[in-house]
Design a protein around this motif. Structure first.
Motif, PDB file in Angstrom:
ATOM      1  N   MET A 134       6.250 -11.941   1.957  1.00 18.93           N
ATOM      2  CA  MET A 134       6.230 -10.545   2.366  1.00 18.93           C
ATOM      3  C   MET A 134       5.277  -9.776   1.457  1.00 18.93           C
ATOM      4  N   SER A 135       4.479  -8.917   2.013  1.00 15.59           N
ATOM      5  CA  SER A 135       3.509  -8.153   1.239  1.00 15.59           C
ATOM      6  C   SER A 135       4.192  -6.965   0.572  1.00 15.59           C
ATOM      7  N   ASN A 136       3.570  -6.494  -0.506  1.00 16.25           N
ATOM      8  CA  ASN A 136       4.109  -5.283  -1.128  1.00 16.25           C
ATOM      9  C   ASN A 136       3.442  -4.065  -0.507  1.00 16.25           C
ATOM     10  N   ILE A 137       3.898  -2.889  -0.888  1.00 17.02           N
ATOM     11  CA  ILE A 137       3.434  -1.666  -0.229  1.00 17.02           C
ATOM     12  C   ILE A 137       1.936  -1.445  -0.421  1.00 17.02           C
ATOM     13  N   LYS A 138       1.408  -1.785  -1.589  1.00 20.06           N
ATOM     14  CA  LYS A 138      -0.025  -1.587  -1.817  1.00 20.06           C
ATOM     15  C   LYS A 138      -0.852  -2.545  -0.957  1.00 20.06           C
ATOM     16  N   GLU A 139      -0.345  -3.745  -0.755  1.00 20.50           N
ATOM     17  CA  GLU A 139      -1.044  -4.670   0.137  1.00 20.50           C
ATOM     18  C   GLU A 139      -1.043  -4.143   1.568  1.00 20.50           C
ATOM     19  N   ARG A 140       0.059  -3.516   1.955  1.00 21.67           N
ATOM     20  CA  ARG A 140       0.117  -2.934   3.304  1.00 21.67           C
ATOM     21  C   ARG A 140      -0.848  -1.756   3.432  1.00 21.67           C
ATOM     22  N   VAL A 141      -1.007  -0.972   2.367  1.00 21.24           N
ATOM     23  CA  VAL A 141      -1.973   0.126   2.401  1.00 21.24           C
ATOM     24  C   VAL A 141      -3.384  -0.440   2.590  1.00 21.24           C
ATOM     25  N   LEU A 145       5.240   0.579   6.597  1.00 25.08           N
ATOM     26  CA  LEU A 145       4.561   0.903   5.353  1.00 25.08           C
ATOM     27  C   LEU A 145       5.491   0.766   4.151  1.00 25.08           C
ATOM     28  N   ILE A 146       6.688   1.306   4.266  1.00 26.49           N
ATOM     29  CA  ILE A 146       7.581   1.369   3.104  1.00 26.49           C
ATOM     30  C   ILE A 146       8.321   0.060   2.844  1.00 26.49           C
ATOM     31  N   VAL A 147       8.877  -0.543   3.885  1.00 27.59           N
ATOM     32  CA  VAL A 147       9.685  -1.752   3.659  1.00 27.59           C
ATOM     33  C   VAL A 147       9.101  -3.016   4.275  1.00 27.59           C
ATOM     34  N   GLY A 148       8.008  -2.882   5.010  1.00 30.91           N
ATOM     35  CA  GLY A 148       7.354  -4.065   5.559  1.00 30.91           C
ATOM     36  C   GLY A 148       7.992  -4.629   6.811  1.00 30.91           C
ATOM     37  N   GLY A 189      -6.099  -6.145  -8.695  1.00 29.22           N
ATOM     38  CA  GLY A 189      -5.610  -6.828  -9.891  1.00 29.22           C
ATOM     39  C   GLY A 189      -4.128  -6.623 -10.118  1.00 29.22           C
ATOM     40  N   ALA A 190      -3.763  -6.493 -11.379  1.00 25.62           N
ATOM     41  CA  ALA A 190      -2.352  -6.334 -11.747  1.00 25.62           C
ATOM     42  C   ALA A 190      -1.768  -5.040 -11.193  1.00 25.62           C
ATOM     43  N   GLN A 191      -2.588  -3.999 -11.059  1.00 23.78           N
ATOM     44  CA  GLN A 191      -2.117  -2.718 -10.527  1.00 23.78           C
ATOM     45  C   GLN A 191      -1.610  -2.836  -9.097  1.00 23.78           C
ATOM     46  N   LYS A 192      -2.091  -3.857  -8.401  1.00 28.29           N
ATOM     47  CA  LYS A 192      -1.699  -4.058  -7.005  1.00 28.29           C
ATOM     48  C   LYS A 192      -0.202  -4.350  -6.875  1.00 28.29           C
ATOM     49  N   ASN A 193       0.403  -4.821  -7.965  1.00 26.38           N
ATOM     50  CA  ASN A 193       1.819  -5.190  -7.940  1.00 26.38           C
ATOM     51  C   ASN A 193       2.745  -4.064  -8.373  1.00 26.38           C
ATOM     52  N   THR A 194       2.182  -2.885  -8.623  1.00 24.79           N
ATOM     53  CA  THR A 194       3.024  -1.744  -8.980  1.00 24.79           C
ATOM     54  C   THR A 194       3.360  -0.950  -7.722  1.00 24.79           C
ATOM     55  N   GLY A 195       4.329  -0.077  -7.817  1.00 27.37           N
ATOM     56  CA  GLY A 195       4.774   0.691  -6.659  1.00 27.37           C
ATOM     57  C   GLY A 195       3.917   1.917  -6.400  1.00 27.37           C
ATOM     58  N   LEU A 196       4.278   2.625  -5.338  1.00 31.43           N
ATOM     59  CA  LEU A 196       3.632   3.888  -4.981  1.00 31.43           C
ATOM     60  C   LEU A 196       4.666   5.000  -5.078  1.00 31.43           C
ATOM     61  N   ASN A 197       4.227   6.178  -5.485  1.00 31.08           N
ATOM     62  CA  ASN A 197       5.180   7.280  -5.508  1.00 31.08           C
ATOM     63  C   ASN A 197       5.325   7.874  -4.110  1.00 31.08           C
ATOM     64  N   SER A 198       6.360   8.642  -3.926  1.00 25.22           N
ATOM     65  CA  SER A 198       6.660   9.188  -2.600  1.00 25.22           C
ATOM     66  C   SER A 198       5.588  10.154  -2.112  1.00 25.22           C
ATOM     67  N   ASP A 199       4.933  10.882  -3.021  1.00 21.58           N
ATOM     68  CA  ASP A 199       3.864  11.789  -2.611  1.00 21.58           C
ATOM     69  C   ASP A 199       2.713  11.020  -1.967  1.00 21.58           C
ATOM     70  N   THR A 200       2.405   9.862  -2.512  1.00 23.52           N
ATOM     71  CA  THR A 200       1.332   9.036  -1.962  1.00 23.52           C
ATOM     72  C   THR A 200       1.712   8.538  -0.576  1.00 23.52           C
ATOM     73  N   VAL A 201       2.961   8.125  -0.404  1.00 25.12           N
ATOM     74  CA  VAL A 201       3.427   7.662   0.907  1.00 25.12           C
ATOM     75  C   VAL A 201       3.314   8.792   1.931  1.00 25.12           C
ATOM     76  N   VAL A 202       3.714   9.993   1.537  1.00 20.47           N
ATOM     77  CA  VAL A 202       3.629  11.144   2.438  1.00 20.47           C
ATOM     78  C   VAL A 202       2.172  11.436   2.786  1.00 20.47           C
TER      79      VAL A 202
END
Length: 132
Positions: free
Chosen positions: A1-8, A62-65, A35-48
């Protein structure tokens, strides 16, 4: 399963937008999606921001895949500018953003709960080590 940044990143690829242009349009740095930053999360403002600029994206995906990338089984909505001229659609977008934020909050609550459990376990292990 991809993470949220991969989905972006998948959104940019699907829309055939150069990644640097895509992230500039969102007010984000492409470096945070490599890189390594790809494995960190996104804040809610960015999602909005993403869901506001691309209202055809399915917030649950986008949020849960889960589900498909696009709403309505992949059919694209009209340009966002046209949508904002229609009051009924604006309300639908507002409800979608609220739902997306609820998903983000739920996900963050689960993360907090998991971290609290890990903290309790680590504190117990630390106390055991101190007692030796």
């Amino acid at each position: 399963m991809s993470n949220i940044k991969e989905r972006v990143l998948q959104i940019a690829e699907s829309k055939k937008i150069r990644k640097t242009d895509f992230f500039k349009n969102l007010g984000l740095s492409y470096a945070n999606f490599k890189g390594a930053q790809k494995n960190t999360g996104l804040n809610s403002d960015t999602v909005v921001t993403i869901l506001s600029k691309y209202p055809d994206i399915n917030p649950t995906w986008l949020i849960v895949g889960e589900g498909t990338m696009y709403r309505n089984d992949g059919s694209l909505l009209r340009d966002a500018e046209e949508i904002y001229n229609e009051p009924v659609i604006v309300n639908e977008i507002e409800y979608t953003l609220i739902d997306a934020l609820k998903l983000v909050i739920s996900s963050q609550e689960k993360t907090i709960s998991s971290l609290e459990k890990q903290l309790t376990i680590l504190e117990s292990e630390l106390q055991t080590l101190k007692n030796k």
